[in-house]
Design a protein around this motif. Sequence first.
Motif, PDB file in Angstrom:
ATOM      1  N   LYS A 168      47.702  68.570  56.847  1.00  0.00           N
ATOM      2  CA  LYS A 168      47.716  69.001  55.443  1.00  0.00           C
ATOM      3  C   LYS A 168      46.303  69.330  54.963  1.00  0.00           C
ATOM      4  O   LYS A 168      46.094  70.305  54.233  1.00  0.00           O
ATOM      5  CB  LYS A 168      48.341  67.912  54.561  1.00  0.00           C
ATOM      6  CG  LYS A 168      49.838  67.741  54.778  1.00  0.00           C
ATOM      7  CD  LYS A 168      50.427  66.773  53.779  1.00  0.00           C
ATOM      8  CE  LYS A 168      51.949  66.702  53.937  1.00  0.00           C
ATOM      9  NZ  LYS A 168      52.576  65.797  52.955  1.00  0.00           N
ATOM     10  N   VAL A 169      45.352  68.514  55.362  1.00  0.00           N
ATOM     11  CA  VAL A 169      43.954  68.739  54.976  1.00  0.00           C
ATOM     12  C   VAL A 169      43.451  70.069  55.540  1.00  0.00           C
ATOM     13  O   VAL A 169      42.800  70.856  54.830  1.00  0.00           O
ATOM     14  CB  VAL A 169      43.074  67.561  55.464  1.00  0.00           C
ATOM     15  CG1 VAL A 169      41.598  67.927  55.422  1.00  0.00           C
ATOM     16  CG2 VAL A 169      43.333  66.315  54.623  1.00  0.00           C
ATOM     17  N   ILE A 170      43.749  70.326  56.804  1.00  0.00           N
ATOM     18  CA  ILE A 170      43.289  71.565  57.444  1.00  0.00           C
ATOM     19  C   ILE A 170      43.962  72.782  56.812  1.00  0.00           C
ATOM     20  O   ILE A 170      43.306  73.793  56.528  1.00  0.00           O
ATOM     21  CB  ILE A 170      43.559  71.515  58.959  1.00  0.00           C
ATOM     22  CG1 ILE A 170      42.660  70.454  59.610  1.00  0.00           C
ATOM     23  CG2 ILE A 170      43.321  72.883  59.603  1.00  0.00           C
ATOM     24  CD1 ILE A 170      43.010  70.131  61.043  1.00  0.00           C
ATOM     25  N   ILE A 171      45.263  72.687  56.565  1.00  0.00           N
ATOM     26  CA  ILE A 171      45.985  73.806  55.947  1.00  0.00           C
ATOM     27  C   ILE A 171      45.421  74.090  54.557  1.00  0.00           C
ATOM     28  O   ILE A 171      45.198  75.252  54.187  1.00  0.00           O
ATOM     29  CB  ILE A 171      47.498  73.503  55.875  1.00  0.00           C
ATOM     30  CG1 ILE A 171      48.105  73.537  57.281  1.00  0.00           C
ATOM     31  CG2 ILE A 171      48.216  74.511  54.962  1.00  0.00           C
ATOM     32  CD1 ILE A 171      49.521  73.025  57.352  1.00  0.00           C
ATOM     33  N   ARG A 172      45.147  73.036  53.783  1.00  0.00           N
ATOM     34  CA  ARG A 172      44.578  73.216  52.443  1.00  0.00           C
ATOM     35  C   ARG A 172      43.217  73.904  52.525  1.00  0.00           C
ATOM     36  O   ARG A 172      42.920  74.829  51.753  1.00  0.00           O
ATOM     37  CB  ARG A 172      44.433  71.872  51.738  1.00  0.00           C
ATOM     38  CG  ARG A 172      43.815  71.965  50.354  1.00  0.00           C
ATOM     39  CD  ARG A 172      43.616  70.601  49.732  1.00  0.00           C
ATOM     40  NE  ARG A 172      43.114  70.713  48.374  1.00  0.00           N
ATOM     41  CZ  ARG A 172      41.820  70.815  48.065  1.00  0.00           C
ATOM     42  NH1 ARG A 172      40.912  70.825  49.021  1.00  0.00           N
ATOM     43  NH2 ARG A 172      41.437  70.915  46.798  1.00  0.00           N
ATOM     44  N   GLY A 173      42.389  73.457  53.469  1.00  0.00           N
ATOM     45  CA  GLY A 173      41.065  74.062  53.613  1.00  0.00           C
ATOM     46  C   GLY A 173      41.148  75.535  53.950  1.00  0.00           C
ATOM     47  O   GLY A 173      40.432  76.361  53.368  1.00  0.00           O
ATOM     48  N   LEU A 174      42.052  75.891  54.864  1.00  0.00           N
ATOM     49  CA  LEU A 174      42.185  77.290  55.267  1.00  0.00           C
ATOM     50  C   LEU A 174      42.791  78.142  54.156  1.00  0.00           C
ATOM     51  O   LEU A 174      42.426  79.317  54.002  1.00  0.00           O
ATOM     52  CB  LEU A 174      43.041  77.385  56.535  1.00  0.00           C
ATOM     53  CG  LEU A 174      42.428  76.723  57.781  1.00  0.00           C
ATOM     54  CD1 LEU A 174      43.365  76.850  58.968  1.00  0.00           C
ATOM     55  CD2 LEU A 174      41.065  77.329  58.105  1.00  0.00           C
TER      56      LEU A 174
END
Length: 382
Positions: free
Chosen positions: A108-114
């Motif tokens: 979720k953190v990576i998807i939000r960042g991207l």
Amino acid sequence: MHSSTVATPEPAVAQPAPVRRLLSLDALRGFDMFWIMGGEEVIHVLAKTTGWAWALVMADQLTHAQWNGFRAYDCIFPLFLFLAGVSTPYSLGSRLDKGDSRSKLARKVIIRGLILVLLGIIYNNGLFEKPIAEMRFGSVLARIGLGGMFAQLIYLYIRNERTRYGIFAGILLGYWALLLLVPVPGFGAGNLSMEGSLVGYVDRLFMPGRLHKVIHDPEGLLSTLPAICTGLLGIFAGTALRYAGLSDGKKLQRLVVGGVACLALGWLWNLVFPVNKNLWTSSFVLVAGGWSLLMLSLFYWIIDIQNLRRWTFFFIVIGMNSILIYLANRVIDFEYTAHFLFSGILHFFSEPIQLVGGTLAFLAVKWLFLYFLYTKKVFLRV
């Protein structure tokens, strides 16, 4: 004669104590966004039309330092990233307490960042309006997305707080070493000018599309590294505020002491590694972080300790949809709406009042738009 059995009650499963929501965090985020969405224009117009000394001083502070140095306006961007860090122990920490897996949260953190990187590209370039060679890929949203993402991944996977502090110090010292020791062709090592810095050189080599300042991008690749520390500094503050074993007074004390210490170390480091927002130098991280900690401590003391909350509503409405109003500037003509609604009334006044009133009307239209969304419970969550 019959026997009866009495069921033994199941032992209660210990539940984590509910964490109090930090109203000061929402209010400070809204206060920060207020200046981006038009608050600074009110001050600039006042300074221009009145010549008042306080307005002139504030207007000067609401501009960026040209290269080295620090003004209040230089703190607005890092404060937003810092606050994203403060919210991390509340958002991710509570999910970890409930048993969510780290890998699930990391996705979720990576998807939000991207997503924030993608939104930043759209914000800069529109949808399919430009060829790749003319697009700018660095952005404020990308800096927040990537800096916050890596800081949150460190929070998720490095559970020892001392180790996190070690990573924080290591990144700042490592970045300093890179900029001072790695030579740039034609300029050598240790050149911190726009043309000769390692930051600009890496941007020119590896950043696709165009750079914001042609030879340098203030939201480029290498300077994302120290931005992780801005997010980590917020995580340190959020961890202290969420810790149930500390009284409100002790939490406030830690924020203030941390803020003063960061400012002192940052300005001391400035003697050999200048405070510079464009390069996001290690000394800049500490100075901006110090002011961010002190602002958070002030809001925390007033709102969450003294319980003086009525005045915060104006800023909370902004803070609850801060990314939305930032993006809305690109797709909604608030200036046209303000002119349509208020120009007839302002026409009867003198030119200075028209200028100030027009700026206030523009800000009011934006706030009313956010208030409408707030009443309908429409919030953009990334």
